[in-house]
Design an enzyme around this catalytic site. Structure first.
Site, mmCIF file in Angstrom:
data_model
loop_
_atom_site.group_PDB
_atom_site.id
_atom_site.type_symbol
_atom_site.label_atom_id
_atom_site.label_comp_id
_atom_site.label_asym_id
_atom_site.label_seq_id
_atom_site.Cartn_x
_atom_site.Cartn_y
_atom_site.Cartn_z
ATOM 1 N N GLU A 198 1.059 -1.315 0.113
ATOM 2 C CA GLU A 198 -0.075 -0.042 -0.028
ATOM 3 C C GLU A 198 0.935 1.214 -0.077
ATOM 4 O OE1 GLU A 198 -2.953 -0.068 -0.469
ATOM 5 O OE2 GLU A 198 -3.527 -2.247 -0.319
ATOM 6 N N ASP A 235 3.685 -4.091 -5.810
ATOM 7 C CA ASP A 235 4.403 -5.488 -5.415
ATOM 8 C C ASP A 235 5.662 -5.339 -5.555
ATOM 9 O OD1 ASP A 235 1.744 -6.560 -4.934
ATOM 10 O OD2 ASP A 235 1.775 -7.908 -6.756
#
Length: 420
Positions: free
Chosen positions: A282, A363
């Protein structure tokens, strides 16, 4: 089919064709996705599920797909009936008897439509929550919570939706040539306010939010945030278990006002390293400015859409197509939304493509700054816990997935780890 003039008839036929084509497309995609579940698992995904659990995940996906077919068919038939038999025109005539105020007519029109739509949907929501989700062990919601959520949703929808609609109509009546620009401004302002204050104002209306207690997890999160210079303000825990066993986490706020919200179910299911890796993902969105980019893209899309609306909103044929005898703002707005839906589908596809790209980037950021292995482990656990489909059809992914499937994310992170 009711009678209308030639232009209105053509527009009505176009709308019927669009609604039907979208329904058929969705059914084809669901069929392909359901059929693809029978394919053998890729070698890298074997062992993620235990055999019994994997069969349960396939059953869950199949049940949800069949339920979606039934519920969407009811919605489709209702929409077709309203269009073909002049239901929207009838409703317009009804609200016109209630008041001569055009703003109130529009509010009543969309309010009644929303209420009817919600009433039709309630049996499906109840069945999905208290039968399907209950059967597969996800549901924790009590009937009282369901009712409270529904009432709160109606109140918030009436305040926010009614307020925006009223402002939009007022601009239309006061500034006919520029109403779309003023409307765009107020819509974007409300969207930004919700983004900034969602956790502090709206979320507590539905869930209990408490600060994360001192301990290993809080210390690990704060330490990670400090290493990547992330402006962390609050770390909160939400009682997601009040409604479901499924887990999640998210950031809210803009600029330096960033809050982490962890579902209590996430804390229960993942270890500290995995939670930090999820939050690192995040943080990657924040560092890559994905949220800001999405807001800008949404603003541009809304700007273009409202401009196009301003060019056609006064066309009488739009209202006539829906069964009215004269131009009405609310009927023109509804007809436009139906006619514009193919373009909305295209922009939705582009947004999903953009979102999947952003997920890969987030990611990769988590892999570099935290632990790719921990994030992969977290994704595996969350996938199994939610009985997610491991073999979605590529076409279904293209149309519906805002996140890449698990296998693609694993492959990308493993490739990233090789470069570190």
């Amino acid at each position: 089919m009711y009678q209308t003039n030639s232009e209105g008839q053509i527009i009505l036929l176009v709308i019927l064709a669009i609604v039907t084509a979208e329904f058929v497309l969705e059914r084809v995609l669901s069929f392909l996705n359901r059929k693809n579940m029978s394919n053998p698992l890729p070698e890298k995904l074997t062992g993620i599920y235990e055999e019994d659990k994997y069969r349960k995940s396939q059953e869950y996906s199949a049940v949800k797909s069949k339920f979606g077919l039934f519920s969407s068919t009811v919605t489709f038939l209702f929409t077709i009936a309203m269009l073909a038999f002049g239901g929207y025109g009838w409703l317009d005539g009804l609200v016109s008897e209630w008041t001569q105020n055009t703003m109130l007519q529009a509010i009543f029109f969309f309010g009644v439509l929303a209420l009817i739509s919600d009433i039709i949907g309630i049996p499906f929501e109840l069945y999905n929550t208290f039968v399907i989700e209950e059967k597969f062990g996800f549901n924790k919601m009590k009937p009282a919570t369901f009712i409270a959520d529904k009432v709160k949703g109606w109140v918030i929808g009436a305040i926010v939706g009614g307020g925006l609609l009223s402002a939009f109509i007022w601009f239309y009546q006061s500034y006919p040539s520029m109403f779309w620009l003023y409307g765009w401004g107020i819509i974007m302002a409300v969207m930004l306010l919700i983004t900034m204050f969602y956790t502090n104002l709206l979320l507590p209306l539905f869930n209990k939010i408490t600060p994360l207690e001192e301990g290993e997890l809080r210390a690990a999160i704060e330490a990670y945030a400090a290493t990547v210079n992330f402006p962390l303000k609050k770390i909160m825990v939400m009682d997601g278990s009040k409604r479901s066993t499924k887990a999640n986490a998210f950031f809210s706020g803009l600029g330096s006002n960033k809050n982490i919200v962890l579902y209590d179910t996430l804390i229960e299911k993942l270890d500290t390293d995995e939670i930090v890796a999820v939050l690192a993902h995040e943080v990657g969105h924040y560092k890559k400015k994905h949220t800001l980019q999405s807001i800008v893209i949404t603003a541009i899309n809304m700007f273009v859409t409202l401009y196009v609306l301003s060019l056609v909103i006064d066309l009488e044929a739009l209202s006539v197509a829906l069964g009215a005898g004269e131009a009405k703002f609310h009927l023109g707005l509804l007809a436009f939304s139906l006619l514009y839906s193919p373009l909305s589908l295209v922009t939705g596809l582009l947004m999903n493509l953009f979102s999947r790209k952003n997920e890969y980037e987030a990611d990769a950021y988590a892999t570099k700054t935290s632990s790719g292995l921990a994030l992969i482990g977290a994704l595996k656990k969350l996938t199994v816990d939610s009985l997610s489909n491991l073999t979605p059809h590529p076409a279904f992914v293209f149309f519906h997935y805002s996140h890449p499937p698990l296998l693609q994310r694993m492959n990308a992170m493993e490739k990233e780890m090789e470069t570190i």
